[in-house]
Scaffold this active site. Structure first.
Site, mmCIF file in Angstrom:
data_model
loop_
_atom_site.group_PDB
_atom_site.id
_atom_site.type_symbol
_atom_site.label_atom_id
_atom_site.label_comp_id
_atom_site.label_asym_id
_atom_site.label_seq_id
_atom_site.Cartn_x
_atom_site.Cartn_y
_atom_site.Cartn_z
ATOM 1 N N ASP A 233 9.901 1.100 1.918
ATOM 2 C CA ASP A 233 8.683 0.380 1.558
ATOM 3 C C ASP A 233 8.017 -0.099 2.967
ATOM 4 O O ASP A 233 9.036 -0.254 3.896
ATOM 5 C CB ASP A 233 8.791 -0.624 0.760
ATOM 6 C CG ASP A 233 7.889 -1.704 0.536
ATOM 7 O OD1 ASP A 233 6.507 -1.167 0.043
ATOM 8 O OD2 ASP A 233 7.664 -2.607 0.912
ATOM 9 N N ASP B 75 4.786 -2.854 3.928
ATOM 10 C CA ASP B 75 4.555 -4.132 4.041
ATOM 11 C C ASP B 75 5.450 -5.103 3.363
ATOM 12 O O ASP B 75 5.971 -5.078 2.158
ATOM 13 C CB ASP B 75 3.327 -4.365 3.148
ATOM 14 C CG ASP B 75 1.971 -3.535 3.889
ATOM 15 O OD1 ASP B 75 1.929 -2.496 3.816
ATOM 16 O OD2 ASP B 75 1.693 -4.309 5.088
ATOM 17 N N ASP C 130 10.444 -4.754 -1.116
ATOM 18 C CA ASP C 130 10.425 -6.356 -1.105
ATOM 19 C C ASP C 130 9.843 -6.895 -2.240
ATOM 20 O O ASP C 130 9.651 -8.269 -2.501
ATOM 21 C CB ASP C 130 9.803 -6.825 0.119
ATOM 22 C CG ASP C 130 8.284 -6.581 0.217
ATOM 23 O OD1 ASP C 130 7.831 -5.414 -0.137
ATOM 24 O OD2 ASP C 130 7.458 -7.396 0.355
#
Ligand SMILES: O=P(O)(O)OC[C@H]1O[C@H](O[C@H]2O[C@H](CO)[C@@H](O)[C@H](O)[C@H]2O)[C@H](O)[C@@H](O)[C@@H]1O
Length: 249
Positions: A18, A20, A196
């Site tokens: 991932d 950001d 996240d």
């Protein structure tokens, strides 16, 4: 049972990362993110060590990520897996429906109703950002849910970090990872996914189903994670050690 990530053989792994909040720090707005100077080199090293079995799996669109990381030549699953791009090819749509004009209008109205809300128009989805007005989070989320309701047969709202994401039902990072795992480049490898956010959970499920490893950046440590890092810098440090210290025998 969790996996010992310090014993992974990179040559047998497939990495799904991932962006950001995972590879790069969260910023005040999508345009203000800072790309660490060594990130592209690190990702190319990882790509080499895995014989190409590396993909970015992001909520951002493929076009956005290619502008953000212009010298990066790796596979991208963009917009939560709505599209997959392989270097040299045009992005493949994995089933995202065109966003109706009326839906965009309804979301646009929210930006007028709430000072500080920004509508991100992606090729295959929309994101309503409210990082500038955190105290209004629930009011904005309610307004987005109401705007999407008439289109609920095709579209859904998924929560992210200070954002409400509107996407086609059936699209998620898990199905994109599952599709990539069928590619000869990825097939048979141990998937490792680092994320996240809530939208990464679908990816975690698929990776676990393939017997792979799940890494979370930020949030609280959890028993079901194979590794937890506090910050993107910690994850990048670990990846960097993987590619440099664990050279093939
Ligand atoms: O799946 P990801 O790669 O983590 O992308 C998720 C979303 O990231 C971006 O928004 C988020 O990051 C911004 C920059 O740090 C931040 O300002 C915003 O509040 C976050 O929600 C991006 O704009 C979205 O399109 C992605 O879906």
């Amino acid at each position: 049972m969790t996996l010992d990530l310090d014993r992974l053989q990179l040559e047998r792994c497939a990495f799904f990362l991932d962006v950001d909040g995972t590879l790069i720090d969260i910023a005040a707005s999508p345009q203000e993110v800072v790309i660490p100077p060594d990130l592209v080199q690190l990702l190319h090293q990882l790509q080499n060590r895995t014989q190409g079995a590396l993909a970015l799996v992001s909520g951002r669109s493929v076009d956005d990520l290619r502008q953000l990381l212009p010298h990066l030549d790796v596979i991208i699953a963009g917009e939560h897996g709505a599209e997959i791009w392989r270097p040299g090819e045009t992005p493949q749509n994995l089933g995202a429906a065109p966003i109706p004009h009326e839906l965009t209008e309804a979301l646009e109205k929210i930006t007028h109703d709430f000072d500080g809300v920004v509508l991100e128009r992606k090729p295959r989805g929309r994101a309503i950002h409210f990082r500038a007005i955190p105290t209004q989070e629930y009011a904005v989320r309610d307004a987005v849910a109401l705007a999407v309701k008439p289109f609920a047969q095709r579209f859904e709202v998924v929560p992210g970090k200070m954002v409400a994401e509107v996407r086609t039902i059936g699209i998620d990072k898990g199905q994109a990872i599952a599709k990539l795992m069928q590619d000869p480049t990825f097939k048979g490898r141990l998937p490792v996914f680092a994320g996240d956010d809530v939208t990464d959970e679908a990816g975690f499920l698929i990776v676990r189903a393939h017997g792979g490893a799940v890494i979370r950046v930020g949030g609280a440590p959890r028993a079901d994670l194979d590794r937890h890092f506090e910050t993107p810098a910690e994850l990048r440090g670990w990846l960097s050690r993987c590619v440099t210290e664990r050279a093939p025998a």
